[in-house]
Design an enzyme around this catalytic site. Structure first.
Site, PDB file in Angstrom:
ATOM      1  N   THR A 125       0.829  -1.204   0.000  1.00 38.24           N
ATOM      2  CA  THR A 125       0.000   0.000   0.000  1.00 38.24           C
ATOM      3  C   THR A 125       0.868   1.261   0.000  1.00 38.24           C
ATOM      4  OG1 THR A 125      -1.439   1.319   1.452  1.00 38.24           O
ATOM      5  CG2 THR A 125      -0.143  -0.371   2.523  1.00 38.24           C
ATOM      6  N   ASP A 126       0.320   2.345  -0.529  1.00 39.26           N
ATOM      7  CA  ASP A 126       1.051   3.626  -0.486  1.00 39.26           C
ATOM      8  C   ASP A 126       1.214   4.121   0.956  1.00 39.26           C
ATOM      9  OD1 ASP A 126      -1.618   4.325   0.023  1.00 39.26           O
ATOM     10  OD2 ASP A 126      -1.623   6.052  -1.317  1.00 39.26           O
ATOM     11  N   GLU A 127       0.418   3.556   1.889  1.00 38.40           N
ATOM     12  CA  GLU A 127       0.456   4.066   3.261  1.00 38.40           C
ATOM     13  C   GLU A 127       1.789   3.788   3.949  1.00 38.40           C
ATOM     14  OE1 GLU A 127      -3.182   3.595   5.505  1.00 38.40           O
ATOM     15  OE2 GLU A 127      -4.362   3.439   3.673  1.00 38.40           O
ATOM     16  N   TYR A 150      -1.363  -0.397  11.078  1.00 33.91           N
ATOM     17  CA  TYR A 150      -1.614  -1.078   9.793  1.00 33.91           C
ATOM     18  C   TYR A 150      -0.440  -0.868   8.841  1.00 33.91           C
ATOM     19  CZ  TYR A 150      -3.239  -1.384   4.936  1.00 33.91           C
ATOM     20  OH  TYR A 150      -3.332  -1.657   3.590  1.00 33.91           O
ATOM     21  N   LYS A 154       2.417  -3.470   7.240  1.00 33.81           N
ATOM     22  CA  LYS A 154       2.618  -3.659   5.789  1.00 33.81           C
ATOM     23  C   LYS A 154       4.072  -3.338   5.421  1.00 33.81           C
ATOM     24  CE  LYS A 154      -0.139  -4.490   3.004  1.00 33.81           C
ATOM     25  NZ  LYS A 154      -0.643  -5.803   2.475  1.00 33.81           N
TER      26      LYS A 154
HETATM   27  P1  NAD Z   1      -9.974  -6.829   2.742  1.00 37.73           P
HETATM   28  O1  NAD Z   1      -9.863  -6.521   4.200  1.00 37.73           O
HETATM   29  O2  NAD Z   1     -11.230  -6.512   2.018  1.00 37.73           O
HETATM   30  O3  NAD Z   1      -9.703  -8.390   2.493  1.00 37.73           O
HETATM   31  C1  NAD Z   1      -8.694  -9.091   3.134  1.00 37.73           C
HETATM   32  C2  NAD Z   1      -8.899 -10.579   2.868  1.00 37.73           C
HETATM   33  O4  NAD Z   1      -7.813 -11.292   3.475  1.00 37.73           O
HETATM   34  C3  NAD Z   1     -10.180 -11.148   3.464  1.00 37.73           C
HETATM   35  O5  NAD Z   1     -10.805 -11.989   2.540  1.00 37.73           O
HETATM   36  C4  NAD Z   1      -9.710 -11.918   4.684  1.00 37.73           C
HETATM   37  O6  NAD Z   1     -10.550 -13.008   5.012  1.00 37.73           O
HETATM   38  C5  NAD Z   1      -8.338 -12.383   4.215  1.00 37.73           C
HETATM   39  N1  NAD Z   1      -7.434 -12.646   5.338  1.00 37.73           N
HETATM   40  C6  NAD Z   1      -7.175 -11.857   6.404  1.00 37.73           C
HETATM   41  N2  NAD Z   1      -6.305 -12.450   7.219  1.00 37.73           N
HETATM   42  C7  NAD Z   1      -5.990 -13.642   6.659  1.00 37.73           C
HETATM   43  C8  NAD Z   1      -5.122 -14.702   7.027  1.00 37.73           C
HETATM   44  N3  NAD Z   1      -4.418 -14.666   8.159  1.00 37.73           N
HETATM   45  N4  NAD Z   1      -5.021 -15.766   6.204  1.00 37.73           N
HETATM   46  C9  NAD Z   1      -5.743 -15.812   5.061  1.00 37.73           C
HETATM   47  N5  NAD Z   1      -6.588 -14.864   4.672  1.00 37.73           N
HETATM   48  C10 NAD Z   1      -6.706 -13.779   5.467  1.00 37.73           C
HETATM   49  O7  NAD Z   1      -8.726  -6.109   2.093  1.00 37.73           O
HETATM   50  P2  NAD Z   1      -8.605  -5.385   0.668  1.00 37.73           P
HETATM   51  O8  NAD Z   1      -9.084  -3.996   0.803  1.00 37.73           O
HETATM   52  O9  NAD Z   1      -9.159  -6.265  -0.374  1.00 37.73           O
HETATM   53  O10 NAD Z   1      -7.021  -5.321   0.527  1.00 37.73           O
HETATM   54  C11 NAD Z   1      -6.297  -6.401  -0.081  1.00 37.73           C
HETATM   55  C12 NAD Z   1      -4.821  -6.075  -0.049  1.00 37.73           C
HETATM   56  O11 NAD Z   1      -4.583  -4.839  -0.739  1.00 37.73           O
HETATM   57  C13 NAD Z   1      -4.277  -5.870   1.357  1.00 37.73           C
HETATM   58  O12 NAD Z   1      -2.996  -6.460   1.418  1.00 37.73           O
HETATM   59  C14 NAD Z   1      -4.172  -4.370   1.517  1.00 37.73           C
HETATM   60  O13 NAD Z   1      -3.130  -4.022   2.397  1.00 37.73           O
HETATM   61  C15 NAD Z   1      -3.872  -3.956   0.086  1.00 37.73           C
HETATM   62  N6  NAD Z   1      -4.319  -2.594  -0.296  1.00 37.73           N
HETATM   63  C16 NAD Z   1      -5.604  -2.203  -0.075  1.00 37.73           C
HETATM   64  C17 NAD Z   1      -6.011  -0.944  -0.493  1.00 37.73           C
HETATM   65  C18 NAD Z   1      -7.434  -0.477  -0.312  1.00 37.73           C
HETATM   66  O14 NAD Z   1      -7.749   0.666  -0.635  1.00 37.73           O
HETATM   67  N7  NAD Z   1      -8.353  -1.321   0.162  1.00 37.73           N
HETATM   68  C19 NAD Z   1      -5.097  -0.079  -1.125  1.00 37.73           C
HETATM   69  C20 NAD Z   1      -3.786  -0.520  -1.333  1.00 37.73           C
HETATM   70  C21 NAD Z   1      -3.419  -1.789  -0.920  1.00 37.73           C
HETATM   71  P1  TYD Z   2     -10.404   4.574   4.858  1.00 38.07           P
HETATM   72  O1  TYD Z   2     -11.446   4.236   3.837  1.00 38.07           O
HETATM   73  O2  TYD Z   2     -10.465   3.927   6.197  1.00 38.07           O
HETATM   74  O3  TYD Z   2      -8.992   4.338   4.148  1.00 38.07           O
HETATM   75  P2  TYD Z   2      -7.496   4.758   4.649  1.00 38.07           P
HETATM   76  O4  TYD Z   2      -7.543   5.110   6.090  1.00 38.07           O
HETATM   77  O5  TYD Z   2      -6.750   3.493   4.413  1.00 38.07           O
HETATM   78  O6  TYD Z   2      -7.080   5.884   3.766  1.00 38.07           O
HETATM   79  O7  TYD Z   2     -10.439   6.145   5.090  1.00 38.07           O
HETATM   80  C1  TYD Z   2     -10.279   7.051   4.014  1.00 38.07           C
HETATM   81  C2  TYD Z   2     -10.247   8.443   4.605  1.00 38.07           C
HETATM   82  O8  TYD Z   2     -11.540   8.740   5.136  1.00 38.07           O
HETATM   83  C3  TYD Z   2      -9.276   8.604   5.765  1.00 38.07           C
HETATM   84  O9  TYD Z   2      -8.705   9.899   5.708  1.00 38.07           O
HETATM   85  C4  TYD Z   2     -10.149   8.473   6.995  1.00 38.07           C
HETATM   86  C5  TYD Z   2     -11.473   9.035   6.525  1.00 38.07           C
HETATM   87  N1  TYD Z   2     -12.682   8.454   7.144  1.00 38.07           N
HETATM   88  C6  TYD Z   2     -13.659   9.275   7.719  1.00 38.07           C
HETATM   89  O10 TYD Z   2     -13.533  10.514   7.726  1.00 38.07           O
HETATM   90  N2  TYD Z   2     -14.778   8.694   8.261  1.00 38.07           N
HETATM   91  C7  TYD Z   2     -14.941   7.340   8.278  1.00 38.07           C
HETATM   92  O11 TYD Z   2     -15.956   6.848   8.814  1.00 38.07           O
HETATM   93  C8  TYD Z   2     -13.933   6.500   7.680  1.00 38.07           C
HETATM   94  C9  TYD Z   2     -14.083   4.995   7.677  1.00 38.07           C
HETATM   95  C10 TYD Z   2     -12.825   7.104   7.124  1.00 38.07           C
END
Ligand code: NAD
Ligand code: TYD
Length: 337
Positions: A125-127, A150, A154
């Site tokens: 992630t970019d975070e 988090y 990562k």
């Molecule tokens: P999500 O939380 O929707 O899904 C995570 C999945 O991983 C779930 O299906 C969960 O059951 C599974 N999981 C969790 N722990 C596990 C374990 N110990 N063993 C096996 N499976 C397990 O997450 P997402 O938003 O789909 O993100 C997927 C990946 O992309 C993550 O690695 C996250 O860090 C990365 N990512 C997410 C975003 C975003 O905006 N959501 C952006 C950049 C990177």
């Molecule tokens: P989020 O979707 O949790 O993603 P991330 O923290 O990984 O960027 O949050 C996106 C942005 O929105 C973040 O700045 C936190 C803010 N946020 C709120 O203001 N209210 C909310 O209820 C949530 C879930 C997030």
């Protein structure tokens, strides 16, 4: 023919990725290893039941025996999406984040080495880069400076992936993407939480002053990025993906209210998130030039389609609200894992 191990395929991005790849590449088969935590939902891939090139295995990536058992099915490459992914939960309890994101990644890396996979992709992630001021962008050279439990977990995983490349020559690549939106996103993240709340005429909680900036990308654009990194990424390299679409949380909230025809009085300003990162913005030039990747989905179009998806999938949303989705495994497979 590739036999891909995709971990976390029942989550938001993993499920979109599995569906995308099976639809677009008839030569690939996929084993989806997912522990089905609260974020894993079998309904996300219900349409693939019985698909000849898809297999679901319930298992935890921290469980060495479970991972080795799956690898023995003939896995040729690994793409690791599995993670604890929600910043607010990591502030509440960082334990599961360290376990899954760090130890789980180490377990997968060891298995990838042992079974000599031809590619390992770590979906990061970019975070991990921390927070930006009003100007500038994250590049692949930006030093890691994670601010939340988090992102720290990562970053720890990324450091291990880098080390396995340097120490053992594991052909691993790391992808770092900005904030995703789209169908099947668990309604704890900003866009699905706000859309589902607004559809029910509930308030939406904006943290702090709402002036934090995120760079939004449609999940399918992230999926094509991960695919490109898997196919063409050079081992040892990092690739950033972003949507070139920066919005403040408040602007985005106003857009959602307007698209849904709801009054701005539904905004509730709440206490800010602890350690809240102010701004993320990605420079994805390297992925564009080296991988030939580009984000394709215009934000206005993607957002409208996403809202439509939540409007049309009320059963998916209500099963999450009631907790019914947590029982899909028992219903389908007849026993708890
Ligand atoms: P999500 O939380 O929707 O899904 C995570 C999945 O991983 C779930 O299906 C969960 O059951 C599974 N999981 C969790 N722990 C596990 C374990 N110990 N063993 C096996 N499976 C397990 O997450 P997402 O938003 O789909 O993100 C997927 C990946 O992309 C993550 O690695 C996250 O860090 C990365 N990512 C997410 C975003 C975003 O905006 N959501 C952006 C950049 C990177
Ligand atoms: P989020 O979707 O949790 O993603 P991330 O923290 O990984 O960027 O949050 C996106 C942005 O929105 C973040 O700045 C936190 C803010 N946020 C709120 O203001 N209210 C909310 O209820 C949530 C879930 C997030």
């Amino acid at each position: 023919m590739s036999k891909l191990l995709v971990t976390g395929g029942c989550g938001f991005i993993g499920s979109n990725f599995v569906r995308h790849l099976l639809q677009t590449d008839p030569t690939v088969s996929i084993i989806n290893l997912d522990a089905l935590t609260y974020a894993g939902n079998l309904a996300n891939l219900a349409d693939l039941a019985g698909h000849p090139r898809y297999q679901f295995v319930r298992g935890d990536i921290t469980d060495r025996d479970a991972v080795r058992k799956v690898m023995k099915l003939g896995v040729t490459e690994v793409i690791n999406f599995a993670a604890e992914s929600h910043v607010d939960r990591s502030i509440h309890d960082s334990g599961p984040f360290v376990l899954t994101n760090v130890l789980g990644t180490q377990t997968l890396l060891d298995a990838a080495r042992e079974f000599q996979v031809s590619k390992y992709v770590q979906v990061s992630t970019d975070e991990v880069y921390g927070s930006l001021g009003a100007t500038g962008y994250f590049t692949e050279e930006t030093p890691l400076a994670p601010n939340s439990p988090y992102s720290a977990s990562k970053a720890g995983a990324d450091a291990l992936v880098r080390a396995y490349y340097h120490t053992f020559g594991l052909p691993a690549v790391i992808t770092r993407c900005s904030n995703n939106y789209g169908p099947y996103q668990f309604p704890e993240k900003l866009i699905p939480l706000f859309v589902t709340n607004l559809l029910a005429d509930l308030q939406v909680p904006v943290y702090g002053d709402g002036q934090q900036v995120r760079d939004w990308i449609h999940v399918l654009d992230h999926c094509t990025g991960v695919e490109a990194a898997w196919r063409k990424g050079r081992p040892g390299e990092v690739y950033n993906f972003g949507g070139r679409c920066e919005k403040t949380n408040l602007d985005l909230t106003h857009t959602l209210l307007d698209l849904l025809g709801k009054p701005h009085s539904l905004i509730r300003y709440v206490q800010d998130r602890l350690g809240h990162d102010r701004r993320y913005a990605i420079d994805c030039t390297k992925a564009e030039t080296e991988l030939g990747w580009k984000p394709q989905v215009p934000f206005a179009e993607g957002l409208r389609a996403t809202i439509r998806w939540y409007e049309q999938n009320t059963a998916w949303v209500s099963a999450i609200r009631t907790g019914d989705y947590l029982r899909y495994y028992e219903k389908q497979y007849g026993q708890a894992a």
